[in-house]
Design a protein around this motif. Structure first.
Motif, PDB file in Angstrom:
ATOM      1  N   ILE A  24     -15.843  40.580 -69.665  1.00 55.35           N
ATOM      2  CA  ILE A  24     -14.660  40.165 -68.663  1.00 55.35           C
ATOM      3  C   ILE A  24     -14.541  38.666 -68.484  1.00 55.35           C
ATOM      4  O   ILE A  24     -13.462  38.261 -68.463  1.00 55.35           O
ATOM      5  CB  ILE A  24     -15.552  40.683 -67.400  1.00 55.35           C
ATOM      6  CG1 ILE A  24     -15.356  42.056 -67.061  1.00 55.35           C
ATOM      7  CG2 ILE A  24     -14.730  39.847 -66.120  1.00 55.35           C
ATOM      8  CD1 ILE A  24     -16.181  42.650 -65.692  1.00 55.35           C
ATOM      9  N   TYR A 294      -5.140  42.982 -70.220  1.00 55.08           N
ATOM     10  CA  TYR A 294      -5.303  43.287 -68.854  1.00 55.08           C
ATOM     11  C   TYR A 294      -5.917  44.677 -68.913  1.00 55.08           C
ATOM     12  O   TYR A 294      -6.643  44.932 -67.894  1.00 55.08           O
ATOM     13  CB  TYR A 294      -3.861  43.368 -68.187  1.00 55.08           C
ATOM     14  CG  TYR A 294      -3.387  42.059 -67.705  1.00 55.08           C
ATOM     15  CD1 TYR A 294      -4.028  41.257 -67.023  1.00 55.08           C
ATOM     16  CD2 TYR A 294      -2.237  41.630 -68.348  1.00 55.08           C
ATOM     17  CE1 TYR A 294      -3.623  39.916 -66.714  1.00 55.08           C
ATOM     18  CE2 TYR A 294      -1.673  40.358 -67.917  1.00 55.08           C
ATOM     19  CZ  TYR A 294      -2.333  39.550 -66.963  1.00 55.08           C
ATOM     20  OH  TYR A 294      -1.810  38.399 -66.844  1.00 55.08           O
ATOM     21  N   LEU A 297      -9.275  44.434 -69.182  1.00 55.52           N
ATOM     22  CA  LEU A 297     -10.209  43.843 -68.141  1.00 55.52           C
ATOM     23  C   LEU A 297     -10.408  44.840 -66.808  1.00 55.52           C
ATOM     24  O   LEU A 297     -11.284  44.837 -66.544  1.00 55.52           O
ATOM     25  CB  LEU A 297      -9.352  42.728 -67.694  1.00 55.52           C
ATOM     26  CG  LEU A 297      -9.762  41.727 -66.600  1.00 55.52           C
ATOM     27  CD1 LEU A 297     -11.346  41.282 -67.051  1.00 55.52           C
ATOM     28  CD2 LEU A 297      -8.828  40.690 -66.196  1.00 55.52           C
ATOM     29  N   MET A 298      -9.237  45.760 -66.744  1.00 58.26           N
ATOM     30  CA  MET A 298      -9.330  46.848 -65.743  1.00 58.26           C
ATOM     31  C   MET A 298     -10.534  47.699 -66.251  1.00 58.26           C
ATOM     32  O   MET A 298     -11.183  48.165 -65.193  1.00 58.26           O
ATOM     33  CB  MET A 298      -8.040  47.503 -65.768  1.00 58.26           C
ATOM     34  CG  MET A 298      -6.934  46.735 -65.079  1.00 58.26           C
ATOM     35  SD  MET A 298      -5.413  47.534 -65.092  1.00 58.26           S
ATOM     36  CE  MET A 298      -4.298  46.158 -65.334  1.00 58.26           C
ATOM     37  N   ALA A 301     -13.928  46.397 -65.433  1.00 56.24           N
ATOM     38  CA  ALA A 301     -14.190  46.323 -64.040  1.00 56.24           C
ATOM     39  C   ALA A 301     -14.559  47.786 -63.664  1.00 56.24           C
ATOM     40  O   ALA A 301     -15.562  47.888 -62.695  1.00 56.24           O
ATOM     41  CB  ALA A 301     -13.147  45.681 -63.318  1.00 56.24           C
ATOM     42  N   MET A 302     -13.755  48.847 -64.031  1.00 57.12           N
ATOM     43  CA  MET A 302     -13.924  50.095 -63.602  1.00 57.12           C
ATOM     44  C   MET A 302     -15.288  50.620 -64.223  1.00 57.12           C
ATOM     45  O   MET A 302     -16.093  51.310 -63.549  1.00 57.12           O
ATOM     46  CB  MET A 302     -12.867  51.120 -64.214  1.00 57.12           C
ATOM     47  CG  MET A 302     -11.629  50.874 -63.518  1.00 57.12           C
ATOM     48  SD  MET A 302     -11.783  51.304 -61.540  1.00 57.12           S
ATOM     49  CE  MET A 302     -12.328  53.104 -61.426  1.00 57.12           C
ATOM     50  N   ALA A 318     -14.140  48.514 -58.035  1.00 56.09           N
ATOM     51  CA  ALA A 318     -12.981  49.367 -58.194  1.00 56.09           C
ATOM     52  C   ALA A 318     -11.780  48.964 -57.576  1.00 56.09           C
ATOM     53  O   ALA A 318     -10.479  48.732 -58.081  1.00 56.09           O
ATOM     54  CB  ALA A 318     -13.162  50.929 -57.795  1.00 56.09           C
ATOM     55  N   ALA A 321     -10.269  45.932 -59.375  1.00 54.96           N
ATOM     56  CA  ALA A 321      -9.529  46.443 -60.711  1.00 54.96           C
ATOM     57  C   ALA A 321      -8.325  46.982 -60.255  1.00 54.96           C
ATOM     58  O   ALA A 321      -7.186  46.669 -60.774  1.00 54.96           O
ATOM     59  CB  ALA A 321     -10.212  47.611 -61.287  1.00 54.96           C
ATOM     60  N   LEU A 324      -5.964  44.231 -59.414  1.00 56.63           N
ATOM     61  CA  LEU A 324      -5.291  43.439 -60.710  1.00 56.63           C
ATOM     62  C   LEU A 324      -4.294  44.382 -61.091  1.00 56.63           C
ATOM     63  O   LEU A 324      -3.085  43.914 -61.718  1.00 56.63           O
ATOM     64  CB  LEU A 324      -6.545  43.500 -61.591  1.00 56.63           C
ATOM     65  CG  LEU A 324      -6.146  43.034 -63.010  1.00 56.63           C
ATOM     66  CD1 LEU A 324      -5.326  41.393 -63.203  1.00 56.63           C
ATOM     67  CD2 LEU A 324      -7.096  42.930 -64.076  1.00 56.63           C
ATOM     68  N   ALA A 325      -4.551  45.749 -61.221  1.00 59.73           N
ATOM     69  CA  ALA A 325      -3.446  46.802 -61.641  1.00 59.73           C
ATOM     70  C   ALA A 325      -2.255  46.592 -60.942  1.00 59.73           C
ATOM     71  O   ALA A 325      -1.051  46.769 -61.654  1.00 59.73           O
ATOM     72  CB  ALA A 325      -3.961  48.116 -61.753  1.00 59.73           C
ATOM     73  N   PHE A 363     -13.292  38.734 -59.312  1.00 58.49           N
ATOM     74  CA  PHE A 363     -14.013  38.831 -60.493  1.00 58.49           C
ATOM     75  C   PHE A 363     -15.568  38.329 -60.281  1.00 58.49           C
ATOM     76  O   PHE A 363     -16.570  38.947 -60.947  1.00 58.49           O
ATOM     77  CB  PHE A 363     -13.164  38.539 -61.607  1.00 58.49           C
ATOM     78  CG  PHE A 363     -12.262  39.553 -62.253  1.00 58.49           C
ATOM     79  CD1 PHE A 363     -12.764  40.555 -62.919  1.00 58.49           C
ATOM     80  CD2 PHE A 363     -11.157  39.322 -62.084  1.00 58.49           C
ATOM     81  CE1 PHE A 363     -12.007  41.608 -63.363  1.00 58.49           C
ATOM     82  CE2 PHE A 363     -10.090  40.628 -62.413  1.00 58.49           C
ATOM     83  CZ  PHE A 363     -10.444  41.681 -62.966  1.00 58.49           C
ATOM     84  N   VAL A 366     -17.126  41.244 -58.823  1.00 52.85           N
ATOM     85  CA  VAL A 366     -17.345  42.354 -60.011  1.00 52.85           C
ATOM     86  C   VAL A 366     -18.480  42.013 -60.792  1.00 52.85           C
ATOM     87  O   VAL A 366     -19.414  42.739 -61.133  1.00 52.85           O
ATOM     88  CB  VAL A 366     -16.220  42.423 -60.933  1.00 52.85           C
ATOM     89  CG1 VAL A 366     -16.270  43.477 -62.087  1.00 52.85           C
ATOM     90  CG2 VAL A 366     -14.864  42.872 -60.239  1.00 52.85           C
TER      91      VAL A 366
END
Length: 383
Positions: A24, A294, A297-298, A301-302, A318, A321, A324-325, A363, A366
């Motif tokens: 990350i 990206y 990265l998502m 995080a998931m 989540a 994430a 960010l999405a 983050f 996270v």
């Protein structure tokens, strides 16, 4: 004895740093480095690394240190404990904006506290994620899908979203709603409730369009829907963006050689439309690489969310994430004309501190959840 204890403590801290999710951290650094490169391109007339490139890089480096320290020293229980107070404080600050907020460029979004000027809506992006994660963490699983216990969560989203819409800040309101609904869905929101909410949302959108949005916001939406054609006004940004992207080809025009951006045809190229600049100079290939970063990265995080043992940790990671999405989707859809222009920056790449602070704080949460993934967390009143 004290020396041995100090050594053990240092080893513990070093061990935590070693166990951080460096995947990350590496991707965040890569995205920020792309931002530095693009801001140098924006200021290429001076051919200097000062001003925007240096500011962007220095800001990221400072926040990176704070993020790592927060992840190492603050565990999941800390974020759980501050979730409701943080939400309540952010909501009070949004109310204060309504009363004594500063108006800049036609929008009342800022609050000055002494020498500090802050934007409470940015704080709410994280506060809504943490508050809803705690709500579902403490809720009896048998009550999760019932309408009665869904109403408080909807109210928690609607109150700040309404205040942010009134500033007006349509983009941030959309992010708050998206992140909140994502946490509710992952917390166990039933499909029939989602369908009912979607139908009700149509009515809310129509009411907001007619009564809450300012004239320039309605003009942007009209232009997006094809109800108006204003290539020299509200449609200018997207038109120039489409020209830049459409002429880029697979590998682009080359670094520092984008015509639309370097000749200043492309507005807001250092903030909302920086993805257009990336595609123009590095082509569809470069744009794909950025989106792949990206996506990775998502995914990481998931992955943290799936490994966490506490429901709060799962939903908090989540939710970050999902935030960010939403940033990435709305920004990239906006610059190619698939969404109205709502002023959403590209995370870690666009110039500006507010979005970077929000996402780096997200983050930090996270990384903290990942580092302390084995903490269960009870379902009591305080924890």
């Amino acid at each position: 004895m004290s020396i041995a204890s100090a050594t053990t403590g240092n080893q513990t801290i070093a061990g935590r740093i070693a166990k951080l999710n460096w995947g990350i951290i590496t991707i965040l650094c890569a995205l920020a480095f792309i931002g530095v490169l693009m801001h140098f391109s924006v200021s290429s007339g001076a051919r200097s690394w000062t001003d925007m490139p240096l500011t962007h890089g220095a800001r990221f480096f400072g926040l990176l240190i704070v993020m790592i320290l927060a992840a190492v020293f603050l565990d999941t229980r800390f974020w759980l404990a501050i979730s409701y107070p943080l939400y309540a404080g952010a909501l009070l600050l949004l109310l204060a904006v309504e009363l004594v907020g500063e108006t800049r460029m036609g929008a009342t979004r800022w609050l000055s506290i002494g020498p500090v000027s802050l934007q409470p809506s940015e704080l709410m992006k994280l506060a809504i994620v943490l508050a809803l994660a705690r709500y579902y963490h403490q809720l009896d699983p048998r009550k999760t899908g019932t309408i009665l216990y869904t109403i408080p969560a909807f109210i928690m989203i609607a109150l700040p979203a309404g205040l942010i819409m009134h500033q007006p800040d349509l983009g941030t309101a959309m992010l708050v709603v998206f992140a909140g609904i994502a946490v509710m869905f992952l917390g166990g929101l039933l499909w029939r409730i989602i369908a009912t909410g979607a139908i009700a949302a149509i009515g809310v959108v129509v009411y907001a369009y007619n009564n809450l949005l300012h004239g320039y916001q309605r003009a942007r939406i009209d232009n997006f829907l094809g109800l108006a054609d204003d290539p020299l006004g509200t449609g200018y940004h997207v038109l120039q963006s489409k020209i830049a992207i459409g002429s880029a080809g697979f590998f682009g025009r080359g670094y520092l050689h984008g015509t639309q951006s370097q000749l200043d045809f492309l507005p807001e190229k250092h903030t909302d439309f920086i993805y257009t600049m990336i595609v123009e100079e590095f082509g569809l290939f470069g744009g794909f690489i950025v989106l792949a970063l990206y996506a990775a990265l998502m995914a990481l995080a998931m992955q943290v969310a799936l490994k966490a043992r506490s429901l709060f940790g799962k939903l908090a990671a989540a939710g970050v994430a999902a935030t960010l999405a939403a940033y990435v989707f709305i920004n990239t859809a906006m610059v190619i004309g698939l969404a109205p222009v709502v002023g959403i920056p590209l995370p870690m790449i666009s110039f500006g501190g507010t979005a970077m602070v929000t996402l780096m704080a997200g983050f930090a949460i996270v990384l903290s959840v990942d580092l302390h993934r084995d903490q269960h967390g009870t379902r009591g009143l305080l924890w």
